[in-house]
Write a protein that holds these residues in place. Sequence first.
Motif, PDB file in Angstrom:
ATOM      1  N   THR A 132       0.702  -0.655   0.128  1.00 20.28           N
ATOM      2  CA  THR A 132      -0.381   0.218  -0.360  1.00 20.28           C
ATOM      3  C   THR A 132       0.868   1.193  -0.200  1.00 20.28           C
ATOM      4  OG1 THR A 132      -1.690  -1.526   0.984  1.00 20.28           O
ATOM      5  CG2 THR A 132      -1.943   1.366   0.973  1.00 20.28           C
TER       6      THR A 132
ATOM      7  N   ASP B 277      -3.802  -1.454  -5.975  1.00 22.00           N
ATOM      8  CA  ASP B 277      -3.095  -2.566  -4.968  1.00 22.00           C
ATOM      9  C   ASP B 277      -3.337  -3.520  -4.614  1.00 22.00           C
ATOM     10  OD1 ASP B 277      -1.893  -2.715  -2.097  1.00 22.00           O
ATOM     11  OD2 ASP B 277      -2.965  -1.289  -1.067  1.00 22.00           O
TER      12      ASP B 277
ATOM     13  N   ASP C 281      -7.308  -4.893  -1.952  1.00 21.40           N
ATOM     14  CA  ASP C 281      -7.128  -4.972  -0.389  1.00 21.40           C
ATOM     15  C   ASP C 281      -8.237  -4.984   0.202  1.00 21.40           C
ATOM     16  OD1 ASP C 281      -6.033  -6.323   1.475  1.00 21.40           O
ATOM     17  OD2 ASP C 281      -3.840  -5.758   1.280  1.00 21.40           O
TER      18      ASP C 281
HETATM   19 MG   LIG Z   1      -2.182  -2.942   2.339  1.00 22.20          MG
END
Ligand SMILES: [Mg+2]
Lengths: 243, 254
Positions: free
Chosen positions: B17, B137, B42
Amino acid sequence: MKLFHDVLQQMRALLPEQPALSAAYRSDLCAESGDKNAILFRSDTAYELGGSGKPGVSSVLFGEIDASQDEVLVYGKDLCELTQDTAFAHLTIVQLKEHSEEDLRYEQLKEIGFRLFQLYPEGYHIRVSPSAGREQVRVAKSALQGAFPLSFINIGCSLIRLLREHEDVARVQTVFITGENVDYAALAALARKAKSITEAVQHTLQFGELDCASCKMKPICDEVEGLRELHMKKEKEKQNHGA
Amino acid sequence: MRTVTFAFTGKGGVGKTSLSAALIRLLSERYPDKRILAVDADPAIGLATALDMKPPMTLDDVRLRIAASIDKGETADAIDLLSEAKFHLLDCIAERSNLSFLAIGRPEAAGCYCKVNAYLKQVLETISGNFDYVVIDGEAGIEQINRRVMENITYLVLVSDGSRKGIQVVSAIHHVAVNLVKWEKAGVIFNRIRSGFDPPATQEIPPVLAVIGDDDAQAQNDMQGQSVFSLPDDAPVLRGAAQALDALLQENGS
Ligand SMILES: [Mg+2]
Ligand SMILES: Nc1ncnc2c1ncn2[C@@H]1O[C@H](COP(=O)(O)OP(=O)(O)O)[C@@H](O)[C@H]1O
């Protein structure tokens, strides 16, 4: 179709006597088509019809149109006169061909209603929530510039063309409403009623339920003249056919 | 317009991230005239905070709303549902200048993200063309590779710390990805590396794009709930992301 007669009359009664703008359909007035997956970004958007939590009423009805041509009507300001998010309603009245109405099929109403979702004019990003009867439109800054800024007339003509391509459609009237001087809540209530009539017709045509007492469509059939007759007629046809 | 997609993946906690956010900041500053889509794929979420962007809805919210209307037995056709989903899609996209952000959200049904992953895949297929760069991500592990959520990516960025486990995960993901997804270039970023670390020279992992040490500014920033935009320009995480970006964009590299 007679079924929508009352709703349609009540809707019309909510609008001013005369439209601010009207035009008969002309193919050269149709808006340019855009990409169906294009996102109109906020930074490219001039304003949103039905944005900022304002009303955005959407309705497709099947009824009689007392005009000799397909037409677009605009009540309130046109696109180029607007500068900020505004309350909005878009009503489309579709008159079916007589023979089509007599032997109405379930798919027809659906197919015709879905055409509104297939409209992707350049610079005019429409999104429709069928469950909420809501239509919201982002209008591009770029669409309002130049010698020929986009007008509801262009959008309406595109929609008419799309609807008239359907073989069962005889006539179309599409109505755009903006501004604060209209009772949108009342329009929305009528749009919901129109939707439940459409659903009842579809239910009748699709399932042909015979026991009204247990049918969930009973309330609307009780209310709208002609629904039950349509149902019974269809049943009889089916039985005759089966025999 | 060609859309360039970066997908970040690797073990949990290694800096996916932080590095996605760093890359997103770099792209948005280097290319002010390009459109960038940041995707938080995520379920552990985090990119929203890292970018300080929060859309009104997540993809999972939309999915649940539509599933609920089916459960209620409302008369809805597939086309109605598609229109409904399309209606809410714009509510899932937060915008700030040239940057757009969308998140899958946090699916409640423990352990099963397959439905929202399938939805994410479909959404990416329809909207990616609006953007010059897409940065995803990803979820820790191989699930999204397995489900081919990121089927067509330009750059596969594997992130690892210096641990044996981290490298094993990177190697495993790479192995699975070779067979399941298409990309043009893959590479590894080693993050939070102590001095004395030697990247393993093995065929099992793709080339190393950058090696980043401990970044106090990043740790501080995160602790204070600040976004990547308040990191100093010379923060190791930003410099490492820039190095990785240059390595990836370089022609004729492998
Ligand atoms: Mg993450
Ligand atoms: N190079 C670094 N130095 C110090 N802390 C870091 C570094 N990279 C990431 N972190 C911190 O490590 C934690 C996990 O990073 P994160 O990016 O959330 O990992 P992931 O997304 O892979 O789970 C966060 O608190 C983050 O601020």
